[in-house]
Design an enzyme around this catalytic site. Structure first.
Site, PDB file in Angstrom:
ATOM      1  N   SER A  16       0.936  -1.284   0.439  1.00 53.74           N
ATOM      2  CA  SER A  16      -0.337   0.324  -0.112  1.00 53.74           C
ATOM      3  C   SER A  16       0.946   0.936   0.232  1.00 53.74           C
ATOM      4  O   SER A  16       1.673   1.029  -0.706  1.00 53.74           O
ATOM      5  CB  SER A  16      -0.891   0.288   0.985  1.00 53.74           C
ATOM      6  N   ASP A  41      -8.848  -5.159  -5.807  1.00 55.91           N
ATOM      7  CA  ASP A  41      -8.866  -3.764  -4.150  1.00 55.91           C
ATOM      8  C   ASP A  41      -9.534  -2.139  -5.128  1.00 55.91           C
ATOM      9  O   ASP A  41      -8.967  -1.755  -5.859  1.00 55.91           O
ATOM     10  CB  ASP A  41      -7.288  -4.079  -4.223  1.00 55.91           C
ATOM     11  N   HIS A  98      -7.203  -5.407  -1.163  1.00 56.05           N
ATOM     12  CA  HIS A  98      -6.646  -4.715  -0.005  1.00 56.05           C
ATOM     13  C   HIS A  98      -5.846  -5.488   0.503  1.00 56.05           C
ATOM     14  O   HIS A  98      -5.525  -5.494   1.606  1.00 56.05           O
ATOM     15  CB  HIS A  98      -6.632  -4.243   0.113  1.00 56.05           C
TER      16      HIS A  98
END
Length: 425
Positions: free
Chosen positions: A295, A377, A406
């Site tokens: 991320s 995601d 995610h």
């Protein structure tokens, strides 16, 4: 009275322990595209089989609500379709340009709403960036790195016996700069056995939150440094961190209209300095310098590998900060989706984003990389990630798990560690 109170506490504890959250849903919505790899050519229509199961058995009767359209944008079509033997088929159309289309499904069973979604790819390896590439992009960062490397930094290590183990020694790490009062905290983990080791830098995901040391890399034979990026001691208690987090607000928008003062400038430069520090350790093997994260950490891994010539390989999971300008050009952009809010879209902010967009750092990558993300995601959308991945010309491995959001599977983690070991010289 005391006996009654004791009985109440015992019964409350027993009820709580007997009513832990279920690990699975009572009702499942399975979404199965007619292409096993979830990939279509532009102009090719995609069809999805919807199967609604209760107790693993198709639901009889009922109907589902659906909507579909371009990823993270306004849906093109909404409707309701009846289930037959718990199943229904929906054609979500096609894309005339490389990108992703999104199908959202909801169903009501016994008064409760259940939802699922799926993103399907259309010629994803042809996705191009929407982001501008400033003519002075590289010189901007070369100058800033040179300036920060000239500054006098102080490093403090505090041994943490409460976290250290028989195999790993853990330290609280603090990198500070008196000239502009910038600092970074983190945890340095070293294998306890004497020897020379690769170094591994692990920047964090998004947020202002306490972090704990992760000893797994050191147990595998790396000297690892994991950091927080806000200059806050990670050992503060959770309540204090909550108060600090509220005060910080949305740091990713701070000074977005000023490229010299944007919040992430110090973050990127601090990552460069952290890798520099790792390379000064006497236990460093002098050859292998890795970065890895997911991320925001995935973004910082790519950026650090681009800016610090010492890095020899990287692993990036679902990187944020990719193709930030997407929304300004009529398609999904990367986290933090700053330009989805039209009020934030100005020429100054758009230009600043170009100096901090992962896409433009990805162009500079010269070392081998392992990259992984999922198609479902909604935080770091695959359109934005592909925009960055597709401009990388260095050796690269792409490990896609379409079904993941995610997050990532343990199997993918294992492959990433195998990749790092294969890069050791």
């Amino acid at each position: 009275m005391r006996i009654c109170l004791l009985l109440f506490l015992v019964l409350s504890f027993n009820c709580a322990s007997q009513n832990s959250p279920a690990p699975i849903n009572l009702v499942d919505i399975l979404l199965t595209p007619d292409h096993a790899d979830w990939i279509y050519h532009t102009g090719e229509e995609a069809e999805v089989l919807i199967t609604v199961l209760k107790f693993g058995v198709p639901v009889q009767g009922g109907e589902i609500s659906y909507e579909f359209g371009p990823e993270l944008l306004v849906s093109e079509k909404k409707g309701i379709i009846k289930l037959k033997d718990g199943k229904a088929n929906i054609n979500i159309g096609t894309a005339d340009k490389p990108g992703f289309r999104q199908l959202k499904i909801s169903v009501v069973v016994e008064g409760k709403i259940y939802k699922n979604q799926i993103n399907l790819a259309f010629s994803p390896h042809l996705i191009e960036t929407t982001q501008a590439y400033p003519s002075d992009f590289e010189s901007f960062w070369v100058q800033n790195i040179a300036e920060v490397r000239e500054k006098d930094f102080k490093t403090t290590l505090t041994h943490l016996p409460e976290y250290s183990t028989e195999k790993v020694v853990v330290y609280l790490f603090h990198l500070s700069n008196n000239s502009d009062k910038k600092s970074v905290y983190g945890y340095l983990c070293k294998p306890r056995a004497e020897g020379k080791y690769p170094v591994l830098f692990a920047p964090p995901g998004a947020g202002v939150k306490p972090i704990k040391p992760y000893m797994g890399f050191a147990e595998d034979g790396y000297i690892s440094l994991s950091i927080e990026i806000h200059g806050i001691n990670p050992m503060l208690d959770k309540n204090t961190y909550k108060q600090i987090s509220r005060a910080f607000g949305k740091y990713m928008f701070v000074n977005l209209d000023k490229k010299e003062d944007y919040y992430y400038k110090n973050v990127y430069l601090s990552c460069v300095k952290c890798v520099d520090y790792l390379c000064t350790l006497p236990e460093f093997d002098g050859k292998n310098v890795f970065v890895t994260g997911g991320s925001q950490g995935g973004a910082l891994s790519i950026i650090t590998a681009a800016l610090n010539e010492k890095v020899t390989a990287l692993v990036a999971f679902y990187p944020a900060l990719c193709d930030l300008s997407g929304y300004a050009k009529g398609r999904a952009g990367g986290w933090p989706h700053m330009f989805k809010n039209i009020e934030l879209l100005t020429d100054e902010r758009l230009m600043t984003s170009a100096y901090y967009d992962v896409v433009n750092f990805a162009r500079m990558i010269k070392v081998p990389g392992f990259y992984s993300w999922g198609y479902n995601d909604r935080t770091c959308c695959p359109t934005s990630v592909y925009a960055a991945y597709n401009v990388i010309t260095a050796p690269k491995e792409n490990h896609i798990t379409p079904i993941s959001g995610h997050w990532r599977f343990g199997e993918t983690n294992k492959k990433s560690l195998e990749f790092l070991k294969s890069q050791c010289k």
